[in-house]
Design a protein around this motif. Sequence first.
Motif, short mmCIF file in Angstrom:
data_model
loop_
_atom_site.label_atom_id
_atom_site.label_comp_id
_atom_site.label_asym_id
_atom_site.label_seq_id
_atom_site.Cartn_x
_atom_site.Cartn_y
_atom_site.Cartn_z
N LEU A 164 -7.77 18.94 -45.28
CA LEU A 164 -6.43 18.97 -45.84
C LEU A 164 -5.72 17.69 -45.44
CD1 LEU A 164 -4.87 22.48 -45.24
CD2 LEU A 164 -5.78 21.53 -47.33
N ARG A 165 -4.61 17.42 -46.07
CA ARG A 165 -3.85 16.23 -45.73
C ARG A 165 -3.01 16.46 -44.48
NH1 ARG A 165 -6.30 11.96 -47.20
NH2 ARG A 165 -5.72 11.12 -49.24
N ALA A 166 -2.87 15.41 -43.72
CA ALA A 166 -1.94 15.42 -42.59
C ALA A 166 -1.04 14.21 -42.79
CB ALA A 166 -2.69 15.33 -41.28
N TYR A 167 0.19 14.45 -43.20
CA TYR A 167 1.09 13.33 -43.47
C TYR A 167 1.66 12.81 -42.17
CZ TYR A 167 0.60 14.75 -48.26
OH TYR A 167 0.07 15.05 -49.48
N LEU A 223 5.58 19.76 -46.49
CA LEU A 223 5.84 21.09 -47.06
C LEU A 223 4.71 21.54 -47.96
CD1 LEU A 223 9.60 20.97 -48.11
CD2 LEU A 223 8.57 22.31 -46.28
N LEU A 224 4.00 20.57 -48.54
CA LEU A 224 2.98 20.92 -49.51
C LEU A 224 1.58 20.85 -48.90
CD1 LEU A 224 4.35 19.40 -52.82
CD2 LEU A 224 4.71 21.64 -51.80
N VAL A 225 1.50 21.23 -47.64
CA VAL A 225 0.20 21.28 -46.97
C VAL A 225 0.00 22.70 -46.46
CG1 VAL A 225 -1.17 20.40 -45.05
CG2 VAL A 225 0.36 18.88 -46.29
N GLY A 226 -1.22 23.16 -46.59
CA GLY A 226 -1.55 24.42 -45.94
C GLY A 226 -1.22 25.64 -46.75
N ARG A 227 -1.20 26.75 -46.03
CA ARG A 227 -1.11 28.04 -46.69
C ARG A 227 0.21 28.25 -47.40
NH1 ARG A 227 -3.63 33.12 -43.34
NH2 ARG A 227 -4.22 34.32 -45.16
N GLU A 228 1.24 27.49 -46.95
CA GLU A 228 2.57 27.68 -47.52
C GLU A 228 2.76 26.82 -48.76
OE1 GLU A 228 4.88 29.85 -45.86
OE2 GLU A 228 2.94 30.36 -44.98
N ARG A 229 1.73 26.07 -49.13
CA ARG A 229 1.90 25.10 -50.20
C ARG A 229 2.45 25.74 -51.47
NH1 ARG A 229 -0.18 23.40 -54.89
NH2 ARG A 229 0.22 21.22 -55.37
N ASN A 288 0.46 0.55 -41.95
CA ASN A 288 0.83 1.79 -41.26
C ASN A 288 0.13 2.97 -41.93
OD1 ASN A 288 2.76 0.63 -39.46
ND2 ASN A 288 4.12 0.40 -41.25
N LEU A 289 -0.45 3.81 -41.11
CA LEU A 289 -1.13 4.99 -41.65
C LEU A 289 -0.09 6.00 -42.14
CD1 LEU A 289 -3.73 6.56 -42.13
CD2 LEU A 289 -3.54 7.46 -39.81
N LEU A 290 -0.19 6.33 -43.41
CA LEU A 290 0.77 7.29 -43.99
C LEU A 290 0.16 8.67 -44.13
CD1 LEU A 290 2.34 5.14 -46.85
CD2 LEU A 290 3.25 5.54 -44.56
N VAL A 291 -1.08 8.71 -44.60
CA VAL A 291 -1.70 10.01 -44.87
C VAL A 291 -3.08 10.05 -44.23
CG1 VAL A 291 -2.28 11.70 -46.63
CG2 VAL A 291 -0.54 9.98 -47.11
N ALA A 292 -3.30 11.05 -43.39
CA ALA A 292 -4.62 11.26 -42.78
C ALA A 292 -5.10 12.65 -43.15
CB ALA A 292 -4.51 11.08 -41.27
N ASN A 293 -6.06 13.16 -42.44
CA ASN A 293 -6.63 14.47 -42.78
C ASN A 293 -6.56 15.41 -41.60
OD1 ASN A 293 -7.51 13.72 -45.37
ND2 ASN A 293 -9.27 12.69 -44.46
N GLN A 294 -6.68 16.68 -41.90
CA GLN A 294 -6.88 17.68 -40.86
C GLN A 294 -7.86 18.71 -41.39
OE1 GLN A 294 -3.35 20.05 -40.32
NE2 GLN A 294 -2.63 19.53 -42.34
N PRO A 295 -8.67 19.28 -40.52
CA PRO A 295 -9.64 20.26 -41.02
C PRO A 295 -8.95 21.55 -41.42
CG PRO A 295 -9.73 20.14 -38.63
CD PRO A 295 -8.76 19.10 -39.08
N SER A 296 -9.55 22.23 -42.37
CA SER A 296 -9.01 23.50 -42.82
C SER A 296 -10.18 24.41 -43.12
CB SER A 296 -8.17 23.27 -44.07
OG SER A 296 -8.34 24.31 -44.98
N TYR A 297 -9.99 25.68 -42.92
CA TYR A 297 -11.09 26.61 -43.08
C TYR A 297 -10.72 27.68 -44.09
CZ TYR A 297 -12.34 24.23 -38.82
OH TYR A 297 -12.61 23.26 -37.91
N LEU A 343 3.42 9.74 -52.48
CA LEU A 343 2.18 10.20 -51.84
C LEU A 343 1.58 11.39 -52.57
CD1 LEU A 343 3.34 9.83 -48.14
CD2 LEU A 343 2.02 8.22 -49.51
N GLY A 344 2.43 12.22 -53.12
CA GLY A 344 1.93 13.37 -53.85
C GLY A 344 1.30 14.37 -52.91
N ASP A 345 0.42 15.21 -53.44
CA ASP A 345 -0.21 16.22 -52.60
C ASP A 345 -1.49 16.68 -53.26
OD1 ASP A 345 1.27 17.47 -54.69
OD2 ASP A 345 0.99 19.38 -53.69
N ILE A 346 -2.27 17.43 -52.49
CA ILE A 346 -3.48 18.01 -53.06
C ILE A 346 -3.38 19.53 -53.03
CG2 ILE A 346 -4.97 16.07 -52.48
CD1 ILE A 346 -5.94 17.59 -50.06
N GLY A 347 -4.06 20.16 -53.93
CA GLY A 347 -4.03 21.62 -53.99
C GLY A 347 -5.30 22.12 -54.63
#
Lengths: 427, 653
Positions: free
Chosen positions: B145-148, B275-281, B58-67, B157-161
């Motif tokens: 960026l990550r897309a959970y 919660l730990l994705v994107g500008r609000e991370r 099962n796919l748990l973590v994929a990506n999304q583009p971020s600028y 899974l953790g997160d990236i920053g």
Amino acid sequence: MNRERHRGFKFDWIIIVLFLLLVGFGWINIISASHDGEIVSYFDTSQLYGKQLIFLGLTFVLIVLILSIEAKFYERFASIIYILAMLALVGLFVFGKEINGAKSWYGIGSMTLQPSEFAKFATALAVAKYMSDLQTDMNTLKDQLRAIIIIIVPAVLILLQNDAGSTLVYASFFFVFYREGLQQVYLALALSTIILAVLSLKYGIVISGIAAAIVIFGAYFFRRKQKRISILQSISVFVICIVFASGVKLFYQNVLKPHQQNRISLWLRLEKDPVKLEQMKKEEAYNLIQSEQAISSGGWTGKGFLQGTRTTGKFVPEQPTDYIFSTVGEEWGFMGSAFVVILFMALIIRILYLAESQKSQFSRVYGYGVASIFFIHFTINTGMVMGLIPTVGIPLPFFSYGGSGLWGFTILLFIFVKLDSNKINEW
Amino acid sequence: MRKLLLLLTVVTVGLLFIARLLYLQVYNKEAYSIFDDTAIRSVYDYPKRGYVYDRHGNLLVANQPSYDVMVIPREVEPLDEETLLEFCSLLKITEEEYHKKLERANNYSPRLPSPFVPQLSKEDYAVLQEKMRKYEGFYIQKRSLRAYQTSIGANVLGDIGEVNQRNIANDPYYRMGDLIGKQGIELSYEDVLRGVKGIKFIQKDRFNKNIGPYKEGRFDTLPQPGKDITITIDSQLQQYGELLMTNKRGGIVAIDPKNGEILALVTGPSYNPNLLVGRERNKNFSRLFLDTISRPTFDRGLQAQYPPGSPFKVINALIGLQEGVVKTSDMVSCRMGYYYGSRKLTGCHHHKSPVDMNEGIAQSCNAYFVNIYRRIIDKYDDAGDAMNKWAVHAKSFGLGNYLGYDLPVGQRGRIPDGNYYDRAYGDNRWGSTYIVSNAIGQGEVEATPIQLANMAAAIGNRGYYYTPHIIKSIEGDTIPSKYTTRKETTIDKRHFEPVIEGMFDVYNKGTAATLRIPGIDICGKTGTAENFVRIDGEKTQLTDHSIFVAFAPKDDPKIAIAVFVENGYWGSRFAGRMTSLMIEKYIKGTITRTDLEDWILTHSLEEEYAKPYSGEPFKINGETTLQIIDKVQSSQESDLDSSVRIEPASNRN
């Protein structure tokens, strides 16, 4: 060599080889400094390097012409050539075309011609003519003044056209005068003037006054009594020094334009306020910083032909003209730039050597004039590009882009080559 | 002299110039770096970060583009009032923030790019992109960026920053604004997941205009995509564990004893990894990190270090057998505790007496284990030697030191040895009676849930374990050999059977008799850990932690598990129920003991957790009543079944 000369080729081949090396290497660097992207053809006349190639072609026509004219012609017509050149400079005030704030060009169709480049050899001829006159005695004040007038006229005309750099060239005739008998005291005077000027700007009037006092009274006490100047004279010399030093300061503050002040200030590191210094650097030293960085980045062997990143990116303004030496520095490294320095030294020394061997005084003085003019151009231009002397806009002979300059220097050099070839006929 | 003046001057000047050239080009020359060349712009192309799959694909973590809007301060041209206003409104910042950000970037480096406004929304990006060339010195950097695809497993899974200065200093690969794994597998497998960014060197002119590739792109590199990884987590089990842990604090660690694969690593409370994705991370991370009461970023499965309590008794039983100081049939009598002379060293609960080993384990008799523990220590003349010997045995189960698993956080736990007590009491100034608490997993012994789960795996395997790990496979690569190497314990295989029988009887007739799962032979051990906090400077006891350790099935273990519930009172109350449910879920896939499930989902410990902060006096353990709540619904059921969805990171609209 002499035998060869007898047989037919009467011209000094060393100078010719040096000349060919200089214009050849110069053109290669103009390609680097002026190409944008792909080079379709070296003959592409829409590009600077293509144009320069045409100028070079014409140069060889010019050389043949100069060498085929009777040597005596130059001596005989020196005054007329001088007067024509001065008229050409005067004419600029009426017909001149202004480029970059200097009204120094005649526009002929799409071409431009810069008469100040031709005034140099004309002045050299006139000086040679005047000094070789049997009636001229450089030890008399009257003749000194006359000689100075010959060089002052073009200098002032050029200065009035707002081309301060080219004016400086005429100071090089000091070497000629000195060689031909100008008193020692002028040399001392010239040196102390420069030193005093720098001292007063850098350390202020008090320090330069103290320095002057030490030298003057030192000279007073250590000289033999017979040669000693009186105390009164010493004091007046001291006063003159003080007045001169203050004069320099006033001149710097009130007469020089702000950009000239800044250039000197940067050179002597006069500005201590880091904010103002930064501002000054931004305004005035951009070229200099870019050029120094370009040279520095060349390292030992340089980045290679057309591989200079700063040159390709055109980071150094005026690179094909006044800053052409930075291209040499970046793309050919220390090896290439030292090679250029040595070429120029060799050329000047060779001219000096030949000048000294001339039997005619006219040829000798002219040769000295040629050597001096090359020397001052080379020194000021490369010195500026390397950041050793303040920014002065003046081309590097045979390297800088431009037809007038190339032709002016070629005429200057090859008249001497012609005169030199004629020396056996002098008897 | 007159002849020489010019000659000498020429030579002097020539030599001076050559010296100057030497100084500029040879002496003063800095090592040339293409990155420092003002005439070269390096343009990065960030690769796809590796996807993460669970053990069933099962796919748990994929990506999304971020600028990101990046800035190179040196190249910024002052904007006129109108342009500045427009730029700020496009970026949704104030003019003041604009200047502050620019200043900060300039302080970092005037010539290197810094992120100016990270992670634009797609809409903002579309509008901005067209106008970007108006703003000299700014450009847009695309990143991924990550897309959970799930809301579970944040701790795994953790997160990236964004990288910090230290990351950049440690590894020159990273540039300001790059993303790096910060927690969980993103941190452990950063090198694998990250890939290698591509770089293009662009020759530019002094107006910052691109004028083509530098040296025809000779030094350019293509991005290498990150590798996909499969982790050992069973998302169904993980999700179920997280459901069970709702309204409780604690951890569940389930391991496949056959290979050390971590099947589930639950910590409660947890949070949604999105919660730990994107500008609000940053905002969300601080909120989670600064929650020092429920500590959602504290992975209780890996980091909660406590005296393990009774489950540790089985280790003492095994050591006793191995050392030959006890036979399984030896009977020990228990008078509601263990007496040394007339002094009661430890209490016990009510059960039949005397007990043999099987009964001792099943009834979790304290007296029995203090007895055999004293026999182990007293076997040797020197208590220090005995403790050292004992510690070697205990540590061979992976206790008392980092296990070496591939997640970035953890605790050593503690197995005291002779030196430890020599330091505490003085050389040879202690004996077995000083340290009897170790017999029952209290005192100085401490362990984390994952260590206990691993211990259960080693027992279930009858004497060996594989280092627990989260990585199942790496695309086009193998997993480190240390995860496929068997680690042996110091106990002979034959000593395990009676102990395992005892643990089996915990379910049959012992402390977990009510927790049996039909059709599955579970071996387990309850545990209870006393715990204390400081309230207003006073050491205050809180309700005991509930601990349970088990493996199943008995003869061919497929799962080893440790469950730890803070302040759950006794072992079988919370942890035991959850253990049975987890085992049934994993082995059968469905739950038949819905009574246990209902009980767990309708009981909350939140009131218990609020007590120390209430400022009021409170009661613990037996004097408390449990909080009954409405049955917790699984809000996550649909998540895994849904097809891959990639949503914008930012939901600011």
